[in-house]
Design an enzyme around this catalytic site. Structure first.
Site, PDB file in Angstrom:
ATOM      1  N   ASP A  57       0.801  -1.113  -0.090  1.00 22.76           N
ATOM      2  CA  ASP A  57      -0.027   0.262  -0.099  1.00 22.76           C
ATOM      3  C   ASP A  57       0.906   1.272  -0.017  1.00 22.76           C
ATOM      4  O   ASP A  57       1.681   1.545   0.863  1.00 22.76           O
ATOM      5  CB  ASP A  57      -0.824  -0.166   1.201  1.00 22.76           C
ATOM      6  CG  ASP A  57      -1.598   1.299   1.314  1.00 22.76           C
ATOM      7  OD1 ASP A  57      -1.878   2.033   0.279  1.00 22.76           O
ATOM      8  OD2 ASP A  57      -1.997   1.592   2.556  1.00 22.76           O
TER       9      ASP A  57
ATOM     10  N   ASP B 101      -4.080   4.009   2.841  1.00 26.18           N
ATOM     11  CA  ASP B 101      -5.591   3.886   3.024  1.00 26.18           C
ATOM     12  C   ASP B 101      -5.801   2.419   3.497  1.00 26.18           C
ATOM     13  O   ASP B 101      -6.919   2.084   3.696  1.00 26.18           O
ATOM     14  CB  ASP B 101      -6.234   4.037   1.657  1.00 26.18           C
ATOM     15  CG  ASP B 101      -6.106   3.228   0.455  1.00 26.18           C
ATOM     16  OD1 ASP B 101      -5.190   2.409   0.565  1.00 26.18           O
ATOM     17  OD2 ASP B 101      -6.581   3.311  -0.496  1.00 26.18           O
TER      18      ASP B 101
ATOM     19  N   ASP C  52      -1.983  -1.228  -3.731  1.00 29.76           N
ATOM     20  CA  ASP C  52      -2.107  -0.467  -4.943  1.00 29.76           C
ATOM     21  C   ASP C  52      -1.067  -0.573  -5.968  1.00 29.76           C
ATOM     22  O   ASP C  52      -0.056  -1.324  -5.475  1.00 29.76           O
ATOM     23  CB  ASP C  52      -2.386   1.031  -4.668  1.00 29.76           C
ATOM     24  CG  ASP C  52      -1.561   1.663  -3.780  1.00 29.76           C
ATOM     25  OD1 ASP C  52      -0.241   1.233  -3.830  1.00 29.76           O
ATOM     26  OD2 ASP C  52      -1.795   2.427  -2.823  1.00 29.76           O
TER      27      ASP C  52
ATOM     28  N   ASP D 103      -5.692 -10.564 -14.993  1.00 34.84           N
ATOM     29  CA  ASP D 103      -6.821 -11.253 -14.855  1.00 34.84           C
ATOM     30  C   ASP D 103      -8.026 -11.334 -15.716  1.00 34.84           C
ATOM     31  O   ASP D 103      -8.446 -10.102 -15.884  1.00 34.84           O
ATOM     32  CB  ASP D 103      -7.341 -11.314 -13.049  1.00 34.84           C
ATOM     33  CG  ASP D 103      -7.448 -12.693 -12.568  1.00 34.84           C
ATOM     34  OD1 ASP D 103      -8.529 -13.456 -13.274  1.00 34.84           O
ATOM     35  OD2 ASP D 103      -7.195 -13.068 -11.725  1.00 34.84           O
TER      36      ASP D 103
ATOM     37  N   ASP E  28     -10.577 -16.368 -15.540  1.00 36.25           N
ATOM     38  CA  ASP E  28     -11.136 -16.899 -14.445  1.00 36.25           C
ATOM     39  C   ASP E  28     -12.260 -17.688 -14.704  1.00 36.25           C
ATOM     40  O   ASP E  28     -13.133 -17.633 -15.597  1.00 36.25           O
ATOM     41  CB  ASP E  28     -11.634 -15.830 -13.626  1.00 36.25           C
ATOM     42  CG  ASP E  28     -12.396 -15.832 -12.352  1.00 36.25           C
ATOM     43  OD1 ASP E  28     -11.807 -16.191 -11.338  1.00 36.25           O
ATOM     44  OD2 ASP E  28     -13.706 -15.651 -12.315  1.00 36.25           O
TER      45      ASP E  28
ATOM     46  N   GLU F 147      -8.475 -20.753 -15.608  1.00 37.94           N
ATOM     47  CA  GLU F 147      -8.828 -21.536 -14.543  1.00 37.94           C
ATOM     48  C   GLU F 147     -10.076 -22.490 -14.735  1.00 37.94           C
ATOM     49  O   GLU F 147     -10.995 -21.942 -15.325  1.00 37.94           O
ATOM     50  CB  GLU F 147      -9.002 -20.489 -13.490  1.00 37.94           C
ATOM     51  CG  GLU F 147      -9.381 -20.973 -12.011  1.00 37.94           C
ATOM     52  CD  GLU F 147     -10.282 -20.323 -11.021  1.00 37.94           C
ATOM     53  OE1 GLU F 147     -10.212 -20.424  -9.909  1.00 37.94           O
ATOM     54  OE2 GLU F 147     -11.045 -19.571 -11.677  1.00 37.94           O
TER      55      GLU F 147
ATOM     56  N   HIS G  63      -4.856 -17.100  -4.386  1.00 43.68           N
ATOM     57  CA  HIS G  63      -5.523 -16.342  -3.569  1.00 43.68           C
ATOM     58  C   HIS G  63      -6.724 -17.026  -2.835  1.00 43.68           C
ATOM     59  O   HIS G  63      -7.698 -16.403  -2.207  1.00 43.68           O
ATOM     60  CB  HIS G  63      -6.047 -14.799  -4.191  1.00 43.68           C
ATOM     61  CG  HIS G  63      -7.043 -15.101  -5.531  1.00 43.68           C
ATOM     62  ND1 HIS G  63      -6.431 -15.847  -6.479  1.00 43.68           N
ATOM     63  CD2 HIS G  63      -8.345 -15.031  -5.690  1.00 43.68           C
ATOM     64  CE1 HIS G  63      -7.389 -15.987  -7.407  1.00 43.68           C
ATOM     65  NE2 HIS G  63      -8.458 -15.403  -6.957  1.00 43.68           N
ATOM     66  N   ASP G  64      -7.055 -18.124  -3.544  1.00 45.90           N
ATOM     67  CA  ASP G  64      -8.219 -18.872  -3.070  1.00 45.90           C
ATOM     68  C   ASP G  64      -7.842 -20.110  -2.190  1.00 45.90           C
ATOM     69  O   ASP G  64      -8.911 -20.810  -1.598  1.00 45.90           O
ATOM     70  CB  ASP G  64      -9.002 -19.351  -4.274  1.00 45.90           C
ATOM     71  CG  ASP G  64      -9.636 -18.359  -5.305  1.00 45.90           C
ATOM     72  OD1 ASP G  64     -10.018 -17.377  -4.919  1.00 45.90           O
ATOM     73  OD2 ASP G  64      -9.727 -18.622  -6.399  1.00 45.90           O
TER      74      ASP G  64
HETATM   75  C1  NOJ Z   1     -12.470 -17.731  -9.216  1.00 46.60           C
HETATM   76  C2  NOJ Z   1     -11.561 -16.839  -8.493  1.00 46.60           C
HETATM   77  O1  NOJ Z   1     -10.039 -17.152  -8.380  1.00 46.60           O
HETATM   78  C3  NOJ Z   1     -12.193 -16.413  -7.447  1.00 46.60           C
HETATM   79  O2  NOJ Z   1     -11.289 -15.826  -6.301  1.00 46.60           O
HETATM   80  C4  NOJ Z   1     -13.339 -15.840  -7.592  1.00 46.60           C
HETATM   81  O3  NOJ Z   1     -14.167 -15.862  -6.330  1.00 46.60           O
HETATM   82  C5  NOJ Z   1     -14.414 -16.859  -8.576  1.00 46.60           C
HETATM   83  N1  NOJ Z   1     -13.638 -17.334  -9.551  1.00 46.60           N
HETATM   84  C6  NOJ Z   1     -15.502 -15.835  -9.111  1.00 46.60           C
HETATM   85  O4  NOJ Z   1     -14.969 -15.011 -10.054  1.00 46.60           O
END
Ligand code: NOJ
Length: 545
Positions: A12, A16, A20, A89, A190, A249, A321-322
């Site tokens: 950041d 904030d 960024d 992305d 995605d 993905e 990130h998931d």
């Molecule tokens: C997969 C992404 O990696 C995830 O973070 C997102 O919530 C879902 N697709 C919906 O876009």
């Protein structure tokens, strides 16, 4: 090597509390030093941030939270100046409900954009079919303007685009071309295998314990997926001179489907993210957490290695990130350094393109969540509400699954140093900083040759230097051994042997490895005995045992 940045949690620059683009720019030397070839940015487009930017309201602008298009151009130039590439992305299975396309679509059944989304009348007094949303609840939302329902496989603020409509596809191609013309080097797409839905949208099976039907047989890997991707190639990628990278993905994809999707002759995608190896610690679904069996993990990754050996290409990843942090998940925090580096070794020694998610190279761990109020992720919050309020499950057991599997584990701020906000922000971070940043952080690891970071740097350098790592044939050894992970990579004249002890107890290899050690996470004697979480890579003459 592709390095994934989750911009809101990386750096950041303006205090904030949210990362960024200028923050990323200030860290480019760190990434170049690590050996990054390609940076993948999670979404930075204008967005209401219902799903942290995976809900886009303007594909041609930067969310003010992250900066401006001028900041983006500067960042991209900085990436290219350092010899790296940058991929965006691309989230086009759905838009935000605040995207002008959807605003227009929802305004009337006669809107010219009505057919850009999936509108249906209810059946009886309920939704058009029984599909559940991937983020809990029904996949349908009744819209009060017309009384019709729209489909949203994710949150109700993420309506699914109707790819059957050629205008939708053309609009997507245009925005992709707009970014490529601006200089980006490709896309991570995605949930791209959800774009083709089966006509008729039939009800799905309701599995025991579920409230809704599983529509995935009718929306994943649908009948026109390959056509849509080939059309995209023609409209967007064909004829461009630059070297571009595409990775799709693709949850639920099989080896056979992945071969089709990534066969270069078919001109669809360069590689896909499959999910099987990150679902081996789950029973009936994501929240049903089970211990991992090593035999399953190595068998599964080997299946993908063999399956894509002659056609297509693998992506290699533990984290994004998931996903929860790998050292806390498949490793052992009691052997933090050893297990983080062992997992890195086995993954990066496979054949394919490795992905490193921000902080993985530091050995960042899961966050010690105690209370639901500490979570920010819409998936976790929706699940908690549905499981506790609607299904009456025990809140403590729901918390246990969230703690293990929740996506916020990946989203706590990048740990740059040991200062109160880990050097991420001078303000208040949007999500808590992991208290272990006092000892897991880039500043302390960067000059320490014995750090996880230094190990990643060496591993990445090895990949860059060694052709056997790039194309050597893969062979799994000892497939039934419950603790030893061993395999070889071979090309004419040279071979690498990987041996690793995936346990907290010493063990003995059933053979004495020969050759010189090229990388290892323990120093010292190199016999057939492996210490807890020890990993070694030997270089051998091809033909050696
Ligand atoms: C997969 C992404 O990696 C995830 O973070 C997102 O919530 C879902 N697709 C919906 O876009």
């Amino acid at each position: 090597m592709v390095y994934q940045i989750y911009p809101r949690s990386f750096a950041d620059s303006d205090g904030d509390g949210v990362g960024d683009l200028a923050g990323i720019e200030s860290r480019l030397d760190y990434l170049a030093d690590l050996g990054v070839d390609v940076i993948w940015l999670s979404p930075i487009y204008r967005s209401p941030q219902d799903d942290n930017g995976y809900d886009i309201s303007d594909y041609r602008d930067i969310d003010p939270m992250f900066g401006t298009l001028a900041d983006f151009d500067r960042l991209l130039a900085g990436v290219h100046d350092r010899g790296m590439k940058l991929i965006m992305d691309l989230v086009v299975n759905h838009t935000s409900d605040e995207h002008p396309w959807f605003v227009e679509s929802r305004s009337s059944p006669d809107s010219p954009k009505r057919d850009w989304y999936w509108w249906r009348r209810g059946s009886g007094d309920g939704a058009p079919n029984n599909w559940g949303s991937i983020f809990s609840g029904s996949a349908w939302e009744r819209d009060t303007t017309t009384g019709e329902y729209y489909l949203h496989l994710f949150t109700r603020k993420q309506p699914d685009l109707n790819w059957e409509n050629p205008q939708v596809r053309q609009a997507v191609h245009e925005l992709m071309n707009w970014w490529l013309d601006r200089g980006v080097d490709g896309f991570r797409m995605d949930v791209i295998n959800l774009i083709s839905k089966h006509a008729g949208l039939p009800d799905g099976t309701v599995h025991p314990g579920d409230l809704y039907g599983d529509g995935s047989p009718y929306y994943a890997n649908g009948p026109r997926l390959h056509d849509f991707l080939r059309e995209m190639d023609e409209a967007v990628f064909a004829g461009r001179e630059a070297e571009l990278l595409t990775v799709g993905e693709t949850p639920g994809v099989s080896v056979d489907q992945a071969r089709l999707l990534t066969d270069p002759r078919r001109r669809e995608l360069d590689m896909v993210f499959q999910f099987e190896h990150v679902e081996l610690d789950q029973g009936s679904g994501k929240w049903d957490v089970r211990p991992l069996e090593l035999v399953d993990l190595k068998g599964n990754l080997a299946k993908w290695q063999y399956g894509l050996a002659d056609v297509g290409w693998n992506s290699l990843y533990w984290n994004n990130h998931d996903q929860p942090r790998i050292v806390s998940r498949y490793g052992d925090e009691d052997f933090w350094y050893e297990s983080a580096t062992l997992l890195a070794t086995v993954l990066h020694l496979h054949r394919g393109t490795p992905y490193v998610y921000q902080g993985e190279e530091l050995g960042m761990t899961n966050y010690p969540f105690r209370d639901i109020s500490e979570f920010r992720d819409v998936e976790s919050l929706n699940h908690y509400r549905q499981a506790v309020a609607e299904q009456g499950l025990d809140p403590q057991s729901v918390m246990r699954s969230l703690r293990a599997m929740g996506r916020d584990n990946a989203r706590t701020p990048m740990q740059w140093d040991d200062s109160p906000n880990a050097g991420f922000t001078t303000g208040t971070a949007w999500i808590a900083v992991n208290p272990n940043h006092t000892w897991i952080n880039a500043a302390s690891e960067i000059h320490d040759p014995g750090s996880v970071l230094a190990y990643y740097r060496r591993l990445i350098a090895l990949r860059h230097d060694d052709p056997v790592l790039r194309d050597g044939e893969f062979e799994l050894l000892l497939p039934d051994d419950p603790t030893i992970y061993a395999f070889t990579r071979t090309r004419p004249g040279s071979r690498l042997l990987v041996v690793a002890n995936v346990s907290g107890e010493s063990c003995t290899l059933p053979f004495e490895p020969e050759g010189d050690v090229v990388i290892a996470n323990h120093l010292g004697p190199e016999g057939a005995d492996l210490r807890p979480w020890e990993a070694r890579v030997y270089r051998q003459e091809a033909g050696h045992g």
